[in-house]
Design an enzyme around this catalytic site. Structure first.
Site, PDB file in Angstrom:
ATOM      1  N   ASP A  25       0.835  -1.201   0.000  1.00  0.00           N
ATOM      2  CA  ASP A  25       0.000   0.000   0.000  1.00  0.00           C
ATOM      3  C   ASP A  25       0.874   1.258   0.000  1.00  0.00           C
ATOM      4  O   ASP A  25       1.950   1.278   0.603  1.00  0.00           O
ATOM      5  CB  ASP A  25      -0.901  -0.010   1.240  1.00  0.00           C
ATOM      6  CG  ASP A  25      -2.033   0.989   1.150  1.00  0.00           C
ATOM      7  OD1 ASP A  25      -2.279   1.523   0.045  1.00  0.00           O
ATOM      8  OD2 ASP A  25      -2.683   1.232   2.184  1.00  0.00           O
ATOM      9  N   GLY A  28       0.208   5.327  -4.604  1.00  0.00           N
ATOM     10  CA  GLY A  28      -0.410   6.585  -5.022  1.00  0.00           C
ATOM     11  C   GLY A  28       0.041   7.766  -4.187  1.00  0.00           C
ATOM     12  O   GLY A  28       0.353   8.839  -4.710  1.00  0.00           O
ATOM     13  N   HIS A  42       3.275   3.245  -8.971  1.00  0.00           N
ATOM     14  CA  HIS A  42       3.176   1.815  -9.255  1.00  0.00           C
ATOM     15  C   HIS A  42       4.463   1.298  -9.894  1.00  0.00           C
ATOM     16  O   HIS A  42       4.925   0.195  -9.592  1.00  0.00           O
ATOM     17  CB  HIS A  42       1.983   1.535 -10.166  1.00  0.00           C
ATOM     18  CG  HIS A  42       0.659   1.877  -9.548  1.00  0.00           C
ATOM     19  ND1 HIS A  42       0.288   1.419  -8.297  1.00  0.00           N
ATOM     20  CD2 HIS A  42      -0.377   2.631 -10.001  1.00  0.00           C
ATOM     21  CE1 HIS A  42      -0.926   1.883  -8.016  1.00  0.00           C
ATOM     22  NE2 HIS A  42      -1.348   2.619  -9.030  1.00  0.00           N
ATOM     23  N   GLU A  72     -11.480  -5.281  -5.980  1.00  0.00           N
ATOM     24  CA  GLU A  72     -12.121  -3.970  -5.859  1.00  0.00           C
ATOM     25  C   GLU A  72     -11.393  -2.887  -6.663  1.00  0.00           C
ATOM     26  O   GLU A  72     -11.930  -1.797  -6.879  1.00  0.00           O
ATOM     27  CB  GLU A  72     -12.171  -3.543  -4.383  1.00  0.00           C
ATOM     28  CG  GLU A  72     -13.155  -4.328  -3.523  1.00  0.00           C
ATOM     29  CD  GLU A  72     -12.631  -5.685  -3.108  1.00  0.00           C
ATOM     30  OE1 GLU A  72     -11.400  -5.860  -3.042  1.00  0.00           O
ATOM     31  OE2 GLU A  72     -13.460  -6.582  -2.867  1.00  0.00           O
ATOM     32  N   LEU A 136      11.835 -20.467  -3.566  1.00  0.00           N
ATOM     33  CA  LEU A 136      10.719 -19.644  -3.110  1.00  0.00           C
ATOM     34  C   LEU A 136       9.520 -19.761  -4.047  1.00  0.00           C
ATOM     35  O   LEU A 136       9.674 -19.752  -5.273  1.00  0.00           O
ATOM     36  CB  LEU A 136      11.158 -18.178  -3.054  1.00  0.00           C
ATOM     37  CG  LEU A 136      10.074 -17.141  -2.724  1.00  0.00           C
ATOM     38  CD1 LEU A 136       9.732 -17.167  -1.247  1.00  0.00           C
ATOM     39  CD2 LEU A 136      10.521 -15.735  -3.144  1.00  0.00           C
ATOM     40  N   ARG A 193       1.702  -4.961   6.230  1.00  0.00           N
ATOM     41  CA  ARG A 193       0.994  -3.939   5.443  1.00  0.00           C
ATOM     42  C   ARG A 193       1.777  -2.641   5.523  1.00  0.00           C
ATOM     43  O   ARG A 193       2.079  -2.141   6.613  1.00  0.00           O
ATOM     44  CB  ARG A 193      -0.427  -3.709   5.931  1.00  0.00           C
ATOM     45  CG  ARG A 193      -1.113  -2.613   5.097  1.00  0.00           C
ATOM     46  CD  ARG A 193      -2.603  -2.584   5.206  1.00  0.00           C
ATOM     47  NE  ARG A 193      -3.144  -1.637   4.211  1.00  0.00           N
ATOM     48  CZ  ARG A 193      -4.340  -1.732   3.666  1.00  0.00           C
ATOM     49  NH1 ARG A 193      -5.141  -2.728   3.996  1.00  0.00           N
ATOM     50  NH2 ARG A 193      -4.745  -0.842   2.790  1.00  0.00           N
ATOM     51  N   ILE A 200      -7.309  -5.250   6.614  1.00  0.00           N
ATOM     52  CA  ILE A 200      -7.003  -6.477   5.885  1.00  0.00           C
ATOM     53  C   ILE A 200      -7.331  -6.322   4.406  1.00  0.00           C
ATOM     54  O   ILE A 200      -6.706  -6.946   3.551  1.00  0.00           O
ATOM     55  CB  ILE A 200      -7.776  -7.668   6.485  1.00  0.00           C
ATOM     56  CG1 ILE A 200      -7.334  -7.905   7.931  1.00  0.00           C
ATOM     57  CG2 ILE A 200      -7.575  -8.931   5.651  1.00  0.00           C
ATOM     58  CD1 ILE A 200      -8.149  -8.965   8.641  1.00  0.00           C
TER      59      ILE A 200
END
Length: 250
Positions: A25, A28, A42, A72, A136, A193, A200
């Site tokens: 997160d 932006g 990004h 979403e 991995l 996060r 979440i």
């Protein structure tokens, strides 16, 4: 799943995580702080992905799951979504050979049917190239939602009931787990996060039931090895109970 959790208690106590999931997160906001367009954030975030994967490989993690594009995110401005899709294609093309070279197995989890045929082909090609790698496992959650994952799993169990292969009373946590994304991997031990939010966001709702959480204000493009290491150090100090009581009955 409950039996697995008990087994994991002994395996994980005092050790580092086997499976880390990251909600990436802040792209932006990072771009806004730089006076740039959101897509610049990004693009910068791709570099952080590269650093995170390298760190995970160096620290012998079994799995790293990155939340790249939620179900979403389609509601974002069309121009940003288009740019994200192009960035996804570019990242697959530019990174997969390096992943393969470093014995990383790439998996894309989520409802990929909504992506263009071009992107779906890139995903298939990348997964096929790295399928037999034993290092991995890198899971990229794209058009993924935790509720979607659970519903898809329930549908598969319902089909088995309808076909007479399963009775409703035979449905257990383990049987549902076996129908969900990443069911063949170790459970998620640690969720990180970035960006300062404490949510979440519909990410791996079933798989993170007993995970530890680590929140940082660092925006994703600034996420580096030092931040990742800090999360692992914090994890190592946690006492994981997996739903059980603390020593002494507290």
């Amino acid at each position: 799943m409950s039996s697995n959790n008990q087994n994991n208690t002994d395996d994980q106590q005092g050790n580092g995580p086997r499976h880390v999931a990251i909600i990436m997160d802040g792209n932006g906001r990072w771009a806004k702080n730089q006076g740039k367009l959101r897509i610049s954030g990004h693009r910068a975030g791709v570099k952080s992905v590269r650093r995170a994967v390298s760190f995970a490989v160096s620290n012998n993690l079994e799995a790293l799951t990155l939340y790249a594009f939620s179900s979403e995110n389609w509601s974002r401005p069309a121009q940003e979504v288009t740019a994200l899709m192009e960035l996804f294609v570019w990242a697959l093309d530019s990174e997969v050979k390096s992943l393969h070279k470093h014995n990383v197995r790439l998996r894309v989890i989520g409802d990929t049917s909504r992506f263009s045929p071009r992107i779906q082909e890139r995903i298939r090609r990348s997964e096929t190239l790295t399928a037999n790698n034993s290092g991995l496992t890198l899971n990229i959650a794209a058009n993924y939602g935790g509720r979607w994952d659970i519903i898809e799993g329930v549908k598969k169990l319902a089909e088995q009931v309808q076909e007479g292969l399963l009775r409703p009373d035979q449905i257990t946590e383990e049987s549902l787990t076996s129908q969900l994304c990443m069911q063949e991997l170790a459970p998620v031990d640690l969720v990180i996060r970035t960006g300062g939010e404490h949510r979440i966001s519909n990410f791996l709702l079933w798989q993170i039931a007993y995970a530890e959480f680590y929140f940082t204000d660092v925006l994703w493009p600034d996420f580096d090895e030092h931040v990742f290491e800090g999360a692992l150090n914090a994890f190592s100090l946690r006492e994981r109970r997996f739903g059980g009581a603390a020593p002494g009955g507290a």
